[in-house]
Scaffold this motif. Structure first.
Motif, PDB file in Angstrom:
ATOM      1  N   ILE A   1       0.843  -1.206   0.000  1.00 23.94           N
ATOM      2  CA  ILE A   1       0.000   0.000   0.000  1.00 23.94           C
ATOM      3  C   ILE A   1       0.879   1.257   0.000  1.00 23.94           C
ATOM      4  O   ILE A   1       0.596   2.224  -0.714  1.00 23.94           O
ATOM      5  N   GLY A   2       1.955   1.235   0.774  1.00 21.88           N
ATOM      6  CA  GLY A   2       2.887   2.364   0.779  1.00 21.88           C
ATOM      7  C   GLY A   2       3.522   2.573  -0.582  1.00 21.88           C
ATOM      8  O   GLY A   2       3.664   3.710  -1.054  1.00 21.88           O
ATOM      9  N   LEU A   3       3.900   1.477  -1.249  1.00 21.23           N
ATOM     10  CA  LEU A   3       4.496   1.563  -2.586  1.00 21.23           C
ATOM     11  C   LEU A   3       3.498   2.125  -3.594  1.00 21.23           C
ATOM     12  O   LEU A   3       3.841   2.984  -4.410  1.00 21.23           O
ATOM     13  N   ILE A   4       2.263   1.670  -3.533  1.00 18.25           N
ATOM     14  CA  ILE A   4       1.233   2.171  -4.453  1.00 18.25           C
ATOM     15  C   ILE A   4       0.970   3.658  -4.190  1.00 18.25           C
ATOM     16  O   ILE A   4       0.812   4.438  -5.128  1.00 18.25           O
ATOM     17  N   GLY A   5       0.956   4.048  -2.912  1.00 26.20           N
ATOM     18  CA  GLY A   5       0.770   5.467  -2.581  1.00 26.20           C
ATOM     19  C   GLY A   5       1.903   6.323  -3.118  1.00 26.20           C
ATOM     20  O   GLY A   5       1.677   7.396  -3.694  1.00 26.20           O
ATOM     21  N   TRP A   6       3.149   5.859  -2.955  1.00 26.83           N
ATOM     22  CA  TRP A   6       4.304   6.605  -3.474  1.00 26.83           C
ATOM     23  C   TRP A   6       4.227   6.699  -4.993  1.00 26.83           C
ATOM     24  O   TRP A   6       4.480   7.755  -5.578  1.00 26.83           O
ATOM     25  N   LEU A   7       3.868   5.592  -5.646  1.00 20.71           N
ATOM     26  CA  LEU A   7       3.761   5.579  -7.100  1.00 20.71           C
ATOM     27  C   LEU A   7       2.684   6.547  -7.578  1.00 20.71           C
ATOM     28  O   LEU A   7       2.867   7.254  -8.573  1.00 20.71           O
ATOM     29  N   ALA A   8       1.578   6.608  -6.846  1.00 22.53           N
ATOM     30  CA  ALA A   8       0.498   7.530  -7.222  1.00 22.53           C
ATOM     31  C   ALA A   8       0.964   8.983  -7.126  1.00 22.53           C
ATOM     32  O   ALA A   8       0.669   9.790  -8.016  1.00 22.53           O
ATOM     33  N   THR A   9       1.706   9.322  -6.074  1.00 20.76           N
ATOM     34  CA  THR A   9       2.198  10.702  -5.964  1.00 20.76           C
ATOM     35  C   THR A   9       3.182  11.008  -7.089  1.00 20.76           C
ATOM     36  O   THR A   9       3.182  12.110  -7.631  1.00 20.76           O
ATOM     37  N   TYR A  10       4.007  10.040  -7.463  1.00 22.98           N
ATOM     38  CA  TYR A  10       4.964  10.254  -8.549  1.00 22.98           C
ATOM     39  C   TYR A  10       4.235  10.475  -9.869  1.00 22.98           C
ATOM     40  O   TYR A  10       4.575  11.380 -10.630  1.00 22.98           O
ATOM     41  N   VAL A  11       3.235   9.654 -10.136  1.00 22.92           N
ATOM     42  CA  VAL A  11       2.478   9.791 -11.389  1.00 22.92           C
ATOM     43  C   VAL A  11       1.781  11.144 -11.442  1.00 22.92           C
ATOM     44  O   VAL A  11       1.794  11.821 -12.477  1.00 22.92           O
ATOM     45  N   LEU A  12       1.190  11.575 -10.324  1.00 21.65           N
ATOM     46  CA  LEU A  12       0.525  12.883 -10.301  1.00 21.65           C
ATOM     47  C   LEU A  12       1.518  14.011 -10.541  1.00 21.65           C
ATOM     48  O   LEU A  12       1.222  14.969 -11.264  1.00 21.65           O
ATOM     49  N   ARG A  13       2.716  13.916  -9.951  1.00 20.36           N
ATOM     50  CA  ARG A  13       3.723  14.951 -10.184  1.00 20.36           C
ATOM     51  C   ARG A  13       4.205  14.926 -11.627  1.00 20.36           C
ATOM     52  O   ARG A  13       4.444  15.971 -12.235  1.00 20.36           O
TER      53      ARG A  13
END
Length: 102
Positions: A44-56
């Motif tokens: 879940i932490g990895l998916i959250g980090w990936l989501a923030t990266y994609v949004l940026r």
């Protein structure tokens, strides 16, 4: 990112996973269940980090884009400061003429 930064991040994630595993065991889960739930937390932490990266990345809000914009602003500011008052007045007149034609 430097190599030592990547090693530190990897070590930090490993430690967080171990602490989550121990935490789940303290709360009464057996070893297998604690392992599963600690992996769930890490995924879940990895998916959250990936989501923030994609949004940026989609919003062009990455460090590279910001550095490039800062460089371009500094470059144009320096060029503007190098212009003589006559050249600056000529450019300003051209801009005003172009705005009136639109």
């Amino acid at each position: 990112m430097r190599r030592i930064d990547a090693i530190g991040i990897g070590l930090g994630i490993f430690i967080i996973g171990g602490l989550a595993y121990l935490g789940f065991q303290v709360f009464g889960l057996d070893g297998q269940q604690a392992g599963i739930w600690s992996q769930v937390v890490l995924v879940i932490g990895l998916i959250g980090w990936l989501a923030t990266y994609v949004l940026r990345a989609v919003g062009n809000n990455l460090t590279y884009h910001q550095q490039r914009e800062d460089y371009e602003q500094a470059f144009f500011q320096k060029r503007l400061e190098e212009l003589s008052p006559e050249e600056l007045a000529k450019i300003q007149a051209e801009i005003e003429q172009e705005q009136q034609s639109h």
